[in-house]
Write a protein that holds these residues in place. Structure first.
Motif, PDB file in Angstrom:
ATOM      1  N   GLU A   1       0.874  -1.168   0.000  1.00  0.00           N
ATOM      2  CA  GLU A   1       0.000   0.000   0.000  1.00  0.00           C
ATOM      3  C   GLU A   1       0.915   1.223   0.000  1.00  0.00           C
ATOM      4  O   GLU A   1       1.316   1.721   1.056  1.00  0.00           O
ATOM      5  N   ALA A   2       1.244   1.696  -1.194  1.00  0.00           N
ATOM      6  CA  ALA A   2       2.271   2.717  -1.355  1.00  0.00           C
ATOM      7  C   ALA A   2       1.797   3.834  -2.277  1.00  0.00           C
ATOM      8  O   ALA A   2       1.111   3.579  -3.271  1.00  0.00           O
ATOM      9  N   PHE A   3       2.198   5.049  -1.932  1.00  0.00           N
ATOM     10  CA  PHE A   3       1.863   6.243  -2.705  1.00  0.00           C
ATOM     11  C   PHE A   3       3.115   7.103  -2.818  1.00  0.00           C
ATOM     12  O   PHE A   3       3.881   7.207  -1.864  1.00  0.00           O
ATOM     13  N   GLU A   4       3.317   7.719  -3.984  1.00  0.00           N
ATOM     14  CA  GLU A   4       4.440   8.622  -4.170  1.00  0.00           C
ATOM     15  C   GLU A   4       3.965   9.865  -4.905  1.00  0.00           C
ATOM     16  O   GLU A   4       3.172   9.777  -5.841  1.00  0.00           O
ATOM     17  N   TRP A   5       4.458  11.040  -4.479  1.00  0.00           N
ATOM     18  CA  TRP A   5       4.099  12.278  -5.154  1.00  0.00           C
ATOM     19  C   TRP A   5       5.058  13.382  -4.724  1.00  0.00           C
ATOM     20  O   TRP A   5       5.903  13.180  -3.851  1.00  0.00           O
TER      21      TRP A   5
ATOM     22  N   ALA B   1      -5.106  13.774   2.716  1.00  0.00           N
ATOM     23  CA  ALA B   1      -5.970  12.632   2.423  1.00  0.00           C
ATOM     24  C   ALA B   1      -5.258  11.314   2.706  1.00  0.00           C
ATOM     25  O   ALA B   1      -5.845  10.376   3.263  1.00  0.00           O
ATOM     26  N   VAL B   2      -3.984  11.245   2.339  1.00  0.00           N
ATOM     27  CA  VAL B   2      -3.216  10.018   2.551  1.00  0.00           C
ATOM     28  C   VAL B   2      -3.034   9.746   4.043  1.00  0.00           C
ATOM     29  O   VAL B   2      -3.243   8.622   4.525  1.00  0.00           O
ATOM     30  N   GLU B   3      -2.672  10.778   4.788  1.00  0.00           N
ATOM     31  CA  GLU B   3      -2.452  10.586   6.226  1.00  0.00           C
ATOM     32  C   GLU B   3      -3.762  10.302   6.953  1.00  0.00           C
ATOM     33  O   GLU B   3      -3.781   9.536   7.927  1.00  0.00           O
ATOM     34  N   ALA B   4      -4.852  10.868   6.479  1.00  0.00           N
ATOM     35  CA  ALA B   4      -6.142  10.607   7.116  1.00  0.00           C
ATOM     36  C   ALA B   4      -6.568   9.150   6.940  1.00  0.00           C
ATOM     37  O   ALA B   4      -7.350   8.627   7.743  1.00  0.00           O
ATOM     38  N   SER B   5      -6.035   8.495   5.917  1.00  0.00           N
ATOM     39  CA  SER B   5      -6.364   7.084   5.705  1.00  0.00           C
ATOM     40  C   SER B   5      -5.487   6.157   6.549  1.00  0.00           C
ATOM     41  O   SER B   5      -5.683   4.936   6.535  1.00  0.00           O
ATOM     42  N   GLY B   6      -4.504   6.724   7.251  1.00  0.00           N
ATOM     43  CA  GLY B   6      -3.624   5.908   8.094  1.00  0.00           C
ATOM     44  C   GLY B   6      -2.268   5.614   7.496  1.00  0.00           C
ATOM     45  O   GLY B   6      -1.461   4.897   8.111  1.00  0.00           O
ATOM     46  N   ILE B   7      -1.982   6.155   6.309  1.00  0.00           N
ATOM     47  CA  ILE B   7      -0.691   5.953   5.676  1.00  0.00           C
ATOM     48  C   ILE B   7       0.358   6.849   6.341  1.00  0.00           C
ATOM     49  O   ILE B   7       0.087   7.999   6.694  1.00  0.00           O
ATOM     50  N   VAL B   8       1.571   6.318   6.509  1.00  0.00           N
ATOM     51  CA  VAL B   8       2.693   7.076   7.074  1.00  0.00           C
ATOM     52  C   VAL B   8       3.475   7.705   5.917  1.00  0.00           C
ATOM     53  O   VAL B   8       3.841   7.021   4.957  1.00  0.00           O
ATOM     54  N   VAL B   9       3.738   9.011   6.010  1.00  0.00           N
ATOM     55  CA  VAL B   9       4.387   9.744   4.926  1.00  0.00           C
ATOM     56  C   VAL B   9       5.812  10.121   5.319  1.00  0.00           C
ATOM     57  O   VAL B   9       6.059  10.623   6.421  1.00  0.00           O
ATOM     58  N   HIS B  10       6.749   9.877   4.395  1.00  0.00           N
ATOM     59  CA  HIS B  10       8.156  10.211   4.596  1.00  0.00           C
ATOM     60  C   HIS B  10       8.570  11.280   3.588  1.00  0.00           C
ATOM     61  O   HIS B  10       8.182  11.216   2.422  1.00  0.00           O
ATOM     62  N   GLU B  11       9.395  12.235   4.036  1.00  0.00           N
ATOM     63  CA  GLU B  11       9.856  13.322   3.183  1.00  0.00           C
ATOM     64  C   GLU B  11      11.297  13.075   2.726  1.00  0.00           C
ATOM     65  O   GLU B  11      12.133  12.636   3.512  1.00  0.00           O
ATOM     66  N   HIS B  12      11.551  13.394   1.445  1.00  0.00           N
ATOM     67  CA  HIS B  12      12.887  13.228   0.884  1.00  0.00           C
ATOM     68  C   HIS B  12      13.203  14.393  -0.047  1.00  0.00           C
ATOM     69  O   HIS B  12      12.329  14.827  -0.814  1.00  0.00           O
ATOM     70  N   PRO B  13      14.438  14.896  -0.017  1.00  0.00           N
ATOM     71  CA  PRO B  13      14.809  15.992  -0.915  1.00  0.00           C
ATOM     72  C   PRO B  13      14.783  15.549  -2.383  1.00  0.00           C
ATOM     73  O   PRO B  13      15.367  14.519  -2.739  1.00  0.00           O
ATOM     74  N   LEU B  14      14.105  16.325  -3.224  1.00  0.00           N
ATOM     75  CA  LEU B  14      14.083  16.097  -4.663  1.00  0.00           C
ATOM     76  C   LEU B  14      15.094  17.048  -5.285  1.00  0.00           C
ATOM     77  O   LEU B  14      14.978  18.275  -5.135  1.00  0.00           O
TER      78      LEU B  14
ATOM     79  N   ILE C   1       6.782   9.935   0.112  1.00  0.00           N
ATOM     80  CA  ILE C   1       6.515   8.507  -0.049  1.00  0.00           C
ATOM     81  C   ILE C   1       5.627   8.068   1.107  1.00  0.00           C
ATOM     82  O   ILE C   1       5.985   8.224   2.285  1.00  0.00           O
ATOM     83  N   GLY C   2       4.473   7.550   0.765  1.00  0.00           N
ATOM     84  CA  GLY C   2       3.530   7.082   1.763  1.00  0.00           C
ATOM     85  C   GLY C   2       3.456   5.564   1.786  1.00  0.00           C
ATOM     86  O   GLY C   2       3.354   4.932   0.733  1.00  0.00           O
ATOM     87  N   GLU C   3       3.524   4.983   2.978  1.00  0.00           N
ATOM     88  CA  GLU C   3       3.496   3.531   3.131  1.00  0.00           C
ATOM     89  C   GLU C   3       2.562   3.154   4.268  1.00  0.00           C
ATOM     90  O   GLU C   3       2.427   3.894   5.247  1.00  0.00           O
ATOM     91  N   ALA C   4       1.934   2.002   4.146  1.00  0.00           N
ATOM     92  CA  ALA C   4       1.095   1.509   5.225  1.00  0.00           C
ATOM     93  C   ALA C   4       1.949   1.236   6.447  1.00  0.00           C
ATOM     94  O   ALA C   4       3.083   0.748   6.332  1.00  0.00           O
ATOM     95  N   PRO C   5       1.467   1.563   7.654  1.00  0.00           N
ATOM     96  CA  PRO C   5       2.264   1.299   8.848  1.00  0.00           C
ATOM     97  C   PRO C   5       2.464  -0.189   9.060  1.00  0.00           C
ATOM     98  O   PRO C   5       1.643  -1.017   8.622  1.00  0.00           O
TER      99      PRO C   5
END
Length: 254
Positions: A72-76, A87-100, A248-252
């Motif tokens: 269960e992964a999302f990238e943007w 919206a992603v965090e409200a669904s329970g997904i954990v979001v990680h930040e990375h320098p682009l 990058i969002g991933e299921a906990p």
């Protein structure tokens, strides 16, 4: 900078399509790999869609990912789709930040560290499997035979360039990475060094070789995502500049 980010967004939408099918979820597109080998992919914002993704949209994608047994992964990119994180965090997904990061101008010339040699590999190179395995070892993993076949096929099709650093005496593959071109844009991905060979400048030398190859092929925009601030500083030495934040969002973990 908006133009640069738009080019990167177009790239992000295009690059998975060479080995995945795109499933339409309105404001989100879920890329599903074809076959059992290779990267399992993720969902991304649909370019040009007029609506922001809702929690319900995210949940529909997650249900499909679970149905297929995929992560269960999302990238943007935060700056181009600012409303998606809520919206992603409200669904329970954990979001990680990375320098682009985007390469500014010509890259800094980097020589191979003493006792090592860096080169790009053809699909039939006898060292290909070892070169593919080196970045996996950086994370305590091992590629399967299917992963090596997939990389070889992508090299043959011109979809991937693989570079690796080898010990000059033993010939052992110590570090490796890839660059994936689509049109005039290319992303450097999967750069990693075996734990016992770190802090020798091998990853920087591999990245420099990949960038040089991309530039030689006429690529106008080269970019990458740094894992953390330390890696960000490393790539800055080559001439990369942080322009946005990749999310990058991933299921906990259960």
């Amino acid at each position: 900078m908006t133009r640069v980010l738009n080019r990167i967004e177009s790239y992000y939408d295009a690059v998975p399509r060479s080995s995945a099918r795109a499933e339409d979820f309105g404001p989100l597109t879920f890329f599903v790999r074809e076959g059992a080998d290779g990267w399992p992919f993720y969902a991304r914002p649909t370019p040009g869609h007029p609506d922001d993704a809702t929690v319900e949209d995210v949940e529909r994608v997650r249900a499909r990912q679970r149905e297929l047994g995929l992560p269960e992964a999302f990238e943007w990119v935060a700056e181009t789709t600012p409303g998606l994180r809520a919206a992603v965090e409200a669904s329970g997904i954990v979001v990680h930040e990375h320098p682009l990061m985007v390469l500014d101008g010509a890259p800094l010339a980097v020589s191979a560290p003493e006792g090592a040699r860096v080169r790009t590999l053809a699909a039939g190179d006898p060292d290909l499997a070892a070169a593919v395995a080196a970045p996996y070892a950086a994370f305590g993993a091992t590629p399967g035979p299917g992963d090596v076949r997939r990389v070889a096929a992508r090299i043959t099709e011109g979809l991937t360039v693989l570079a690796a650093a080898f010990d000059a005496a033993s010939g052992e593959a110590l570090a490796g990475g890839q660059v994936q071109p689509v049109g005039d844009v290319a992303e450097v991905v999967g750069v990693g060094t075996r734990p016992e060979a770190r802090r020798r400048g091998l990853a920087l030398a591999v990245t420099a070789a990949l960038v040089a190859d991309a530039r030689a092929r006429g690529t106008g925009l080269v970019f990458l995502t740094a894992s953390d601030a330390d890696v960000e500083r490393l790539y800055a030495r080559l001439g990369f500049r942080t322009v946005a934040t990749a999310l990058i969002g991933e299921a906990p973990a259960p």
